[in-house]
Design a protein around this motif. Structure first.
Motif, PDB file in Angstrom:
ATOM      1  N   SER A  18      42.329  42.727  45.436  1.00  8.00           N
ATOM      2  CA  SER A  18      40.900  42.956  45.301  1.00  8.00           C
ATOM      3  C   SER A  18      40.412  42.696  43.880  1.00  8.00           C
ATOM      4  CB  SER A  18      40.586  44.402  45.702  1.00  8.00           C
ATOM      5  OG  SER A  18      39.243  44.724  45.442  1.00  8.00           O
ATOM      6  N   TYR A  19      41.163  43.182  42.893  1.00  6.70           N
ATOM      7  CA  TYR A  19      40.719  43.009  41.506  1.00  6.70           C
ATOM      8  C   TYR A  19      40.913  41.566  41.020  1.00  6.70           C
ATOM      9  CZ  TYR A  19      39.869  47.966  41.013  1.00  6.70           C
ATOM     10  OH  TYR A  19      39.357  49.230  41.145  1.00  6.70           O
ATOM     11  N   ASP A  21      40.404  39.005  42.992  1.00  2.80           N
ATOM     12  CA  ASP A  21      39.226  38.348  43.570  1.00  2.80           C
ATOM     13  C   ASP A  21      37.973  38.618  42.744  1.00  2.80           C
ATOM     14  OD1 ASP A  21      40.754  37.340  45.594  1.00  2.80           O
ATOM     15  OD2 ASP A  21      40.252  38.920  47.034  1.00  2.80           O
ATOM     16  N   LYS A  22      37.927  39.796  42.104  1.00  2.00           N
ATOM     17  CA  LYS A  22      36.770  40.142  41.274  1.00  2.00           C
ATOM     18  C   LYS A  22      36.929  39.661  39.830  1.00  2.00           C
ATOM     19  CE  LYS A  22      35.554  44.357  43.840  1.00  2.00           C
ATOM     20  NZ  LYS A  22      36.584  44.247  44.882  1.00  2.00           N
ATOM     21  N   HIS A  23      38.009  38.937  39.538  1.00  2.00           N
ATOM     22  CA  HIS A  23      38.306  38.418  38.198  1.00  2.00           C
ATOM     23  C   HIS A  23      38.504  39.539  37.181  1.00  2.00           C
ATOM     24  CE1 HIS A  23      37.240  34.518  39.815  1.00  2.00           C
ATOM     25  NE2 HIS A  23      36.075  35.012  40.199  1.00  2.00           N
ATOM     26  N   LEU A  24      38.923  40.694  37.636  1.00  2.00           N
ATOM     27  CA  LEU A  24      39.282  41.799  36.738  1.00  2.00           C
ATOM     28  C   LEU A  24      40.801  41.765  36.567  1.00  2.00           C
ATOM     29  CD1 LEU A  24      36.930  44.554  38.215  1.00  2.00           C
ATOM     30  CD2 LEU A  24      36.570  43.154  36.173  1.00  2.00           C
ATOM     31  N   TYR A  25      41.258  40.797  35.782  1.00  2.00           N
ATOM     32  CA  TYR A  25      42.678  40.496  35.760  1.00  2.00           C
ATOM     33  C   TYR A  25      43.507  41.584  35.074  1.00  2.00           C
ATOM     34  CZ  TYR A  25      40.884  35.943  37.102  1.00  2.00           C
ATOM     35  OH  TYR A  25      40.240  34.939  37.756  1.00  2.00           O
TER      36      TYR A  25
END
Length: 560
Positions: A18-19, A21-25
């Motif tokens: 999920s993260y 996909d949200k670019h919260l690497y």
């Protein structure tokens, strides 16, 4: 009910996906490490942990996470990720060693918990694409070409591999067409998908004469900017720079930094001499993409256009340093040397471009032009013939071959080459001759005049004058033919027009003086009315004729 520990691992895995996909690497990396710990280093958790490291640009850590556990030895996905990390660090040999390991062990150990079935074939295509990019970086074009071909055989949807083959001209037009026909569309595509796939790929082929029809169910794809770029490239190959610029400008309005359109748009600006527009575009590119070769290519093109060739060479050299495989910059680099008579350096740049783009005829054409400028017509003809073998119907090559024949005094062969070139130009533009080809029409008039067919030669020069009305060379050529025909009044008129445009035209000055003398003798009442011929040295060797025929259509664009 599953144990709570197992459920927690599943929840953490979902968080990681999920993260990402949200670019919260960084957040994804944090939870990936926890999932890996709870699952005791299960394959998928280590893999996603390494993926999160890759996304956060911690390439060495990602490599260590996979190699220390030996996952790259028996898992294709992990091996591919290790190769990607090495490539990002520009450790080309290490990347190649890991990817070549796949070639040794893949057949005996293809099992993967991450990829299976069709997905496995697509992963193999990705590995071959990466190998091709590494070989390209290592300056091994033939091996790179083979890797791109293999990638497409494994996954016909792998457009990046197809783009590398076509955009870098790694294959000749015939080789491109043959390879395209061998692609397994029927095996790997859905039936309704095949017409669209073939249309999109055909548009990328070098054969500009080919008319590609858009399948009816896919008509809306014509609004795609990538399709519009391909259509604009076809117009550029026909030397219709005005239409090409119009099309590329429309693309740039919709997507101001369209990467595939930028080199083409810059080339059109150079051809049409638009320094102001190019100045603003170059600044915009440098501000947004200072690390990309196309930005400095635009800067170098601007300085070339305003005749600051030393600065042009400096920035074009920077573009080739950033991306050694950027063929446009190498050709522009050669032009910046050639225009100042630095023939050896120009040819070195063209030879590099030819090696990087073995399927492109332009570098060979420019090498031939340089040899012709240095009074080496035999070598020039050799390179023109090599270019002709790649592009048998290209009018520019035939024009240059006609010029060589003219210089050698073989006027019959020169006329044949010029007429073949003119016929091809007319076929490409639906019977219309563009102003770009005015030198070709003029040279055809010169070679016909040399054979004594003055009326026919006059028609070609007049046609050239329609294409480019304010050309002093054309006006003086027409005046010269009128003087040969004994029509001294018309000849004097055209020589005056030529001199009004260029006062230092020595040929027109000389011919005007002699024609006035002959005209005055012809109208004297005490003299016989027979025509008094011009001096034999002028009739036998046209001073301007030789210099005019030397005018080549030298494409100063930064393309192909």
């Amino acid at each position: 009910m599953e144990p709570s520990g197992k459920v927690s691992v599943v929840q953490l895995r979902n968080l990681v996906r999920s993260y990402i996909d949200k670019h919260l690497y960084k957040t994804a990396l944090f939870w990936a490490e926890k999932a890996m710990s709870l699952s005791n280093d299960e394959l998928q958790d280590v893999y996603w942990f390494a993926q999160a490291l890759f996304y956060t640009k911690q390439y060495e850590r990602a490599v260590h996470a996979l190699i220390s556990r030996g996952l790259h030895e028996n898992n294709l996905a992990c091996r591919y990720l290790v190769g990607k990390c090495y490539a990002e660090c520009k450790k080309w040999q290490e990347a190649l060693d890991v990817l070549e390991m796949e070639q040794k062990y893949l057949k005996t150990n293809l099992s993967s918990e991450l990829w299976a079935g069709t997905a496995s074939k697509k992963l193999e295509a990705a590995v071959n694409l990466l190998r091709g990019l590494v070989y390209d970086a290592m300056d091994n074009g033939p091996m790179a070409c083979d890797c791109y071909k293999e990638a497409l055989r494994n996954d016909v949807h792998c457009y990046e591999a197809f783009d590398q083959l076509t955009s870098h001209h790694m294959l000749s037009p015939n080789e491109e067409l043959e390879f395209y026909k061998s692609l397994p569309f029927e095996e790997q595509c859905l039936p309704e998908e095949i017409p669209l796939m073939k249309y999109l790929y055909e548009m990328k082929l070098q054969d500009s004469e080919k008319s590609v029809k858009l399948p009816t169910p896919c008509e809306s794809v014509s609004s795609s900017l990538d399709v519009a770029v391909c259509m604009a490239e076809k117009q550029f190959s026909k030397c219709d720079f005005q239409l090409c610029y119009k099309m590329s400008s429309q693309i740039m309005q919709k997507d101001p930094l369209h990467s595939a359109c930028l080199p083409l748009h810059i080339s059109c600006m150079v051809e049409l001499k638009k320094p102001n527009e190019l100045f603003f575009l170059a600044h915009k590119l440098v501000d947004n993409y200072p690390d990309q070769a196309v930005s400095w290519y635009a800067v170098g093109s601007y300085y070339f256009l305003i005749s600051k060739y030393e600065a042009a060479r400096r920035f074009l050299c920077k573009a080739t340093t950033i991306d050694r495989n950027f063929g446009h910059a190498w050709i522009g680099f050669g032009h910046a040397f050639a225009i100042e008579g630095e023939h050896d350096q120009a040819m070195a740049a063209y030879f590099t471009a030819s090696r990087l783009m073995p399927g492109a005829y332009q570098p060979l054409l420019y090498v031939g032009i340089e040899y012709n400028k240095t009074n080496n017509p035999k070598l020039a003809e050799r390179f023109f013939n090599q270019a002709l073998a790649i592009a048998p119907d290209d009018p520019t090559i035939k024009h240059e071959l006609g010029q060589i024949a003219f210089q050698n005094g073989n006027y019959v062969k020169a006329e044949k080459c010029f007429k073949e070139a003119l016929e091809k130009v007319q076929s490409l533009s639906a019977g219309i001759i563009l102003a770009t080809w005015e030198p070709l029409v003029n040279n055809l008039g010169h070679v016909i005049r040399k054979q004594g067919r003055y009326e026919e030669a006059l028609e070609y020069h007049q046609q050239a004058l329609v294409l480019v009305p304010q050309n002093s060379d054309t006006l003086s050529a027409i005046g010269f033919i009128y003087s040969l025909l004994g029509n001294y009044e018309q000849a004097i008129s055209y020589f005056h027009k030529a001199l009004s445009l260029r006062k230092d035209d020595t040929f027109s000055v000389q011919m005007l003086g002699q024609t006035l003398e002959q005209f005055s003798l012809a109208i004297l009442p005490d003299e016989p009315e027979e025509q008094v011929p011009l001096s034999s040295n002028v009739v036998n060797e046209n001073v301007r004729g030789q210099s005019m025929i030397d005018t080549s259509i030298e494409d100063v664009s930064m393309e192909t």
